[in-house]
Design a protein around this motif. Structure first.
Motif, PDB file in Angstrom:
ATOM      1  N   GLN A   3       0.841  -1.196   0.000  1.00  0.00           N
ATOM      2  CA  GLN A   3       0.000   0.000   0.000  1.00  0.00           C
ATOM      3  C   GLN A   3       0.877   1.248   0.000  1.00  0.00           C
ATOM      4  O   GLN A   3       2.049   1.196   0.357  1.00  0.00           O
ATOM      5  CB  GLN A   3      -0.892   0.013   1.250  1.00  0.00           C
ATOM      6  CG  GLN A   3      -1.860  -1.148   1.359  1.00  0.00           C
ATOM      7  CD  GLN A   3      -2.471  -1.206   2.753  1.00  0.00           C
ATOM      8  OE1 GLN A   3      -1.863  -1.724   3.694  1.00  0.00           O
ATOM      9  NE2 GLN A   3      -3.672  -0.662   2.903  1.00  0.00           N
ATOM     10  N   ILE A  39      -0.217   9.758  -7.602  1.00  0.00           N
ATOM     11  CA  ILE A  39      -0.963   8.496  -7.657  1.00  0.00           C
ATOM     12  C   ILE A  39      -0.657   7.740  -8.945  1.00  0.00           C
ATOM     13  O   ILE A  39      -0.405   6.528  -8.938  1.00  0.00           O
ATOM     14  CB  ILE A  39      -2.473   8.766  -7.521  1.00  0.00           C
ATOM     15  CG1 ILE A  39      -2.792   9.265  -6.108  1.00  0.00           C
ATOM     16  CG2 ILE A  39      -3.291   7.515  -7.834  1.00  0.00           C
ATOM     17  CD1 ILE A  39      -4.218   9.769  -5.932  1.00  0.00           C
ATOM     18  N   LYS A  43       1.082   4.169  -9.398  1.00  0.00           N
ATOM     19  CA  LYS A  43       0.363   3.115 -10.113  1.00  0.00           C
ATOM     20  C   LYS A  43       1.253   2.472 -11.170  1.00  0.00           C
ATOM     21  O   LYS A  43       1.283   1.242 -11.326  1.00  0.00           O
ATOM     22  CB  LYS A  43      -0.903   3.689 -10.759  1.00  0.00           C
ATOM     23  CG  LYS A  43      -1.714   2.662 -11.538  1.00  0.00           C
ATOM     24  CD  LYS A  43      -2.891   3.308 -12.256  1.00  0.00           C
ATOM     25  CE  LYS A  43      -3.636   2.287 -13.105  1.00  0.00           C
ATOM     26  NZ  LYS A  43      -4.748   2.915 -13.875  1.00  0.00           N
ATOM     27  N   ILE A  47       1.649   0.012  -7.676  1.00  0.00           N
ATOM     28  CA  ILE A  47       0.807   0.194  -6.484  1.00  0.00           C
ATOM     29  C   ILE A  47      -0.609   0.549  -6.916  1.00  0.00           C
ATOM     30  O   ILE A  47      -0.817   1.413  -7.766  1.00  0.00           O
ATOM     31  CB  ILE A  47       1.389   1.284  -5.574  1.00  0.00           C
ATOM     32  CG1 ILE A  47       2.737   0.836  -5.035  1.00  0.00           C
ATOM     33  CG2 ILE A  47       0.440   1.600  -4.417  1.00  0.00           C
ATOM     34  CD1 ILE A  47       3.463   1.874  -4.206  1.00  0.00           C
ATOM     35  N   SER A  48      -1.587  -0.108  -6.308  1.00  0.00           N
ATOM     36  CA  SER A  48      -2.981   0.129  -6.685  1.00  0.00           C
ATOM     37  C   SER A  48      -3.877   0.487  -5.500  1.00  0.00           C
ATOM     38  O   SER A  48      -5.065   0.713  -5.675  1.00  0.00           O
ATOM     39  CB  SER A  48      -3.560  -1.106  -7.386  1.00  0.00           C
ATOM     40  OG  SER A  48      -3.499  -2.234  -6.540  1.00  0.00           O
ATOM     41  N   GLU A  49      -3.311   0.539  -4.314  1.00  0.00           N
ATOM     42  CA  GLU A  49      -4.112   0.828  -3.118  1.00  0.00           C
ATOM     43  C   GLU A  49      -3.459   1.967  -2.338  1.00  0.00           C
ATOM     44  O   GLU A  49      -2.282   1.889  -1.985  1.00  0.00           O
ATOM     45  CB  GLU A  49      -4.223  -0.408  -2.237  1.00  0.00           C
ATOM     46  CG  GLU A  49      -5.193  -0.243  -1.082  1.00  0.00           C
ATOM     47  CD  GLU A  49      -5.437  -1.536  -0.324  1.00  0.00           C
ATOM     48  OE1 GLU A  49      -5.926  -1.460   0.819  1.00  0.00           O
ATOM     49  OE2 GLU A  49      -5.125  -2.615  -0.871  1.00  0.00           O
ATOM     50  N   PHE A  50      -4.241   3.014  -2.073  1.00  0.00           N
ATOM     51  CA  PHE A  50      -3.712   4.225  -1.463  1.00  0.00           C
ATOM     52  C   PHE A  50      -4.523   4.624  -0.237  1.00  0.00           C
ATOM     53  O   PHE A  50      -5.753   4.559  -0.248  1.00  0.00           O
ATOM     54  CB  PHE A  50      -3.736   5.386  -2.463  1.00  0.00           C
ATOM     55  CG  PHE A  50      -2.873   5.165  -3.673  1.00  0.00           C
ATOM     56  CD1 PHE A  50      -1.607   5.728  -3.749  1.00  0.00           C
ATOM     57  CD2 PHE A  50      -3.324   4.394  -4.742  1.00  0.00           C
ATOM     58  CE1 PHE A  50      -0.806   5.519  -4.860  1.00  0.00           C
ATOM     59  CE2 PHE A  50      -2.524   4.190  -5.854  1.00  0.00           C
ATOM     60  CZ  PHE A  50      -1.266   4.747  -5.910  1.00  0.00           C
ATOM     61  N   GLN A  69     -11.627   8.657  -9.572  1.00  0.00           N
ATOM     62  CA  GLN A  69     -11.164   7.334  -9.148  1.00  0.00           C
ATOM     63  C   GLN A  69     -11.304   6.286 -10.240  1.00  0.00           C
ATOM     64  O   GLN A  69     -10.406   5.462 -10.445  1.00  0.00           O
ATOM     65  CB  GLN A  69     -11.917   6.887  -7.892  1.00  0.00           C
ATOM     66  CG  GLN A  69     -11.371   5.596  -7.296  1.00  0.00           C
ATOM     67  CD  GLN A  69     -11.882   5.349  -5.893  1.00  0.00           C
ATOM     68  OE1 GLN A  69     -12.619   6.147  -5.333  1.00  0.00           O
ATOM     69  NE2 GLN A  69     -11.492   4.227  -5.311  1.00  0.00           N
ATOM     70  N   VAL A  74      -7.562   2.961  -9.388  1.00  0.00           N
ATOM     71  CA  VAL A  74      -6.935   2.527  -8.144  1.00  0.00           C
ATOM     72  C   VAL A  74      -7.962   2.577  -7.016  1.00  0.00           C
ATOM     73  O   VAL A  74      -9.040   3.154  -7.148  1.00  0.00           O
ATOM     74  CB  VAL A  74      -5.724   3.419  -7.782  1.00  0.00           C
ATOM     75  CG1 VAL A  74      -4.631   3.312  -8.824  1.00  0.00           C
ATOM     76  CG2 VAL A  74      -6.153   4.870  -7.604  1.00  0.00           C
ATOM     77  N   ARG A  75      -7.605   1.963  -5.885  1.00  0.00           N
ATOM     78  CA  ARG A  75      -8.456   2.006  -4.698  1.00  0.00           C
ATOM     79  C   ARG A  75      -7.972   3.114  -3.773  1.00  0.00           C
ATOM     80  O   ARG A  75      -6.787   3.177  -3.446  1.00  0.00           O
ATOM     81  CB  ARG A  75      -8.423   0.670  -3.975  1.00  0.00           C
ATOM     82  CG  ARG A  75      -9.330   0.628  -2.738  1.00  0.00           C
ATOM     83  CD  ARG A  75      -9.204  -0.679  -1.996  1.00  0.00           C
ATOM     84  NE  ARG A  75      -9.995  -0.664  -0.781  1.00  0.00           N
ATOM     85  CZ  ARG A  75      -9.919  -1.580   0.180  1.00  0.00           C
ATOM     86  NH1 ARG A  75      -9.069  -2.602   0.047  1.00  0.00           N
ATOM     87  NH2 ARG A  75     -10.669  -1.492   1.262  1.00  0.00           N
ATOM     88  N   LEU A  76      -8.889   3.996  -3.355  1.00  0.00           N
ATOM     89  CA  LEU A  76      -8.535   5.122  -2.507  1.00  0.00           C
ATOM     90  C   LEU A  76      -9.278   5.044  -1.179  1.00  0.00           C
ATOM     91  O   LEU A  76     -10.490   4.811  -1.150  1.00  0.00           O
ATOM     92  CB  LEU A  76      -8.878   6.446  -3.193  1.00  0.00           C
ATOM     93  CG  LEU A  76      -8.239   6.721  -4.562  1.00  0.00           C
ATOM     94  CD1 LEU A  76      -8.792   8.011  -5.137  1.00  0.00           C
ATOM     95  CD2 LEU A  76      -6.728   6.782  -4.455  1.00  0.00           C
TER      96      LEU A  76
END
Length: 475
Positions: A3, A39, A43, A47-50, A69, A74-76
């Protein structure tokens, strides 16, 4: 899956002098909000989760990113720090409950080459350590006085701070941390000033603070209007392709396309729209040349040269706005080659109408054959052996093999004459021939060059068909 925590809670007073109501993370750097660039860079690094820690004007930051988003892919997660006026360690602790294991810590006001983070992720910290990305190029640091300095010993941090004595590196704001780092931050918030640098110093004192040298890759802390301008300069410089540009492009085209790209990034246009408009300019140049009268031929040649210059803008804008895609890459390749075919048609018609050259038909057929075969051979290579959609990849691959292996004389000849098949050179040459009203000489050049190209590629077939599946798309 690692993360990333992004600290976006501060007020950013120094940068906000120009617009007091806009949160610093939403300031645009080269057409993209800083935090969105952070971001997208992360990515690209995998990395895809923040977890994003917000504070002052956090609602605006959250609304902006939530609205983007889906496009970001990505997942925020958002965490509010009501104590945003305190040191940045307090913001990091707000993300603690959302972290599962090792994590990357990023700042919302730093731009960086995504390759730095990709390489950093390949070096996970030990369970009781943390790693800090540092820059040893002290002579190139913008506003070194305000930077956080680092004194190192081997691969370890010895001292870190803004006011330390001798130092040999600069803190880039990229951290790869084990969960134990949060313990050090907790202690700093409880007993010290609560800064992340103080927590790093505490771990360094125990020999648990490592460094990662970013090498020659770019980064920039964007906390003043002057730093913002420097960040944009760095991004435009990074968007250039000195390794693949021809000499005409280096001396002329890139200087002009850079000016145009600086204007285009301020507008709501996409790289694919730029590609399409470049294609239309190429079609217009072909139509004008086909009219065969001198004013039309001259203007058509000038437009073909301009299309060559403008064609560089889509790649520059795509890189700067981090909007590169396989579709865009193939669209650029297809539109370029359709432009060449259309221009060839215009030149052929002009030569026939002028009636000066008696071998127009035979030379035209030879040139068309060479163009089609060259496109086919290179397209086959791209589809079969790479993940790229750019003919530049073929050139890079073949050039690399010729340089690294002992080649026959034809291979060395190809290396010395490859500039002839670069668009920047032949577009400039064709413009000159059009200004002298000699479209039939364009046919002769094309017939010789295109056929020599595909024959050379097949002659060097062993190297040409060598698979390079790790190549990244080019723009």
């Amino acid at each position: 899956m690692v993360q990333a925590v992004i600290i976006a809670a501060g007020k950013g007073n120094r940068l906000r002098k120009e617009n007091g109501r806009l949160p610093k993370p939403l300031y645009s750097v080269a057409g993209l909000p800083i935090i969105e660039r952070v971001i997208l860079s992360a990515k690209k690094a995998g990395i895809s989760e923040f977890v994003i820690v917000i504070g002052w004007a956090g609602e605006r930051i959250q609304r902006w990113l939530e609205g983007r988003q889906k496009k970001l892919g990505v997942r925020l997660q958002f965490v509010v720090n009501p104590e945003w006026e305190r040191a940045n360690g307090f913001s990091l602790l707000k993300a603690k409950d959302h972290l599962r294991d090792d994590f990357v810590l990023l700042m919302s006001d730093h731009i960086f080459d995504w390759k730095i983070l990709e390489n950093l992720l390949k070096r996970p910290p030990a369970p009781d350590e943390m790693t800090l990305g540092v820059d040893r190029r002290l002579e190139e640091i913008f506003d070194e006085t305000d930077a956080t300095k680092v004194r190192t010993e081997g691969d370890r941090i010895r001292v870190i701070g803004k006011e330390i004595g001798p130092y040999d590196a600069i803190d880039t704001g990229l951290f790869y941390c084990s969960p134990l780092f949060l313990k050090a931050v907790e202690k700093s918030c409880r007993e010290g000033n609560g800064s992340i640098s103080e927590a790093v110093q505490a771990m360094a004192a125990e020999g648990k603070g490592k460094i990662f040298d970013i090498g020659n890759r770019y980064w920039q802390d964007v906390d003043t209007p002057e730093a913002l301008k420097e960040a944009e300069r760095i991004l435009f410089q990074a968007a250039r392709k000195p390794a693949t540009d021809g000499f005409v492009s280096s001396l002329l085209n890139r200087k002009i396309s850079g000016v145009i790209s600086r204007m285009l990034i301020r507008l709501p246009v996409t790289p694919n729209q730029i590609t399409f408009s470049s294609f239309l300019i190429g079609l217009l140049s072909s139509f004008l040349i086909s009219r065969a009268d001198y004013p039309s031929v001259a203007l058509g040649g000038l437009l073909f040269q301009f299309a060559s210059i403008y064609d560089g803008c889509d790649g520059e804008v795509a890189k700067i706005k981090m909007a590169q895609s396989k579709l865009g890459e193939w669209m650029d390749t297809v539109s370029d080659n359709l432009t060449y075919l259309a221009f060839f048609g215009g030149v052929l018609i002009a030569s026939l109408r002028q009636g000066i050259f008696p071998h127009t038909v035979s030379v035209g057929i030879s040139a068309l054959t060479g163009i089609v075969l060259s496109m086919f051979v290179m397209a086959f290579y791209l589809i079969r052996y790479t993940t790229s959609g750019s003919f530049v990849t073929v050139q890079q691959d073949l050039t690399s093999d010729i340089k690294n292996r002992q080649q026959p004389s034809l291979g060395r000849l190809f290396m010395s004459l490859k500039f002839l098949v670069k668009r920047d050179f032949f577009a400039f040459l064709f413009m000159i021939l059009c200004l002298f009203n000699k479209p039939h000489w364009i046919l002769v050049f094309w017939a010789i060059g295109a056929n020599a190209l595909w024959l050379t590629l097949l002659f060097l077939k062993k190297e040409f068909t060598r698979a390079r599946t790790t190549l990244q798309p080019q723009d």
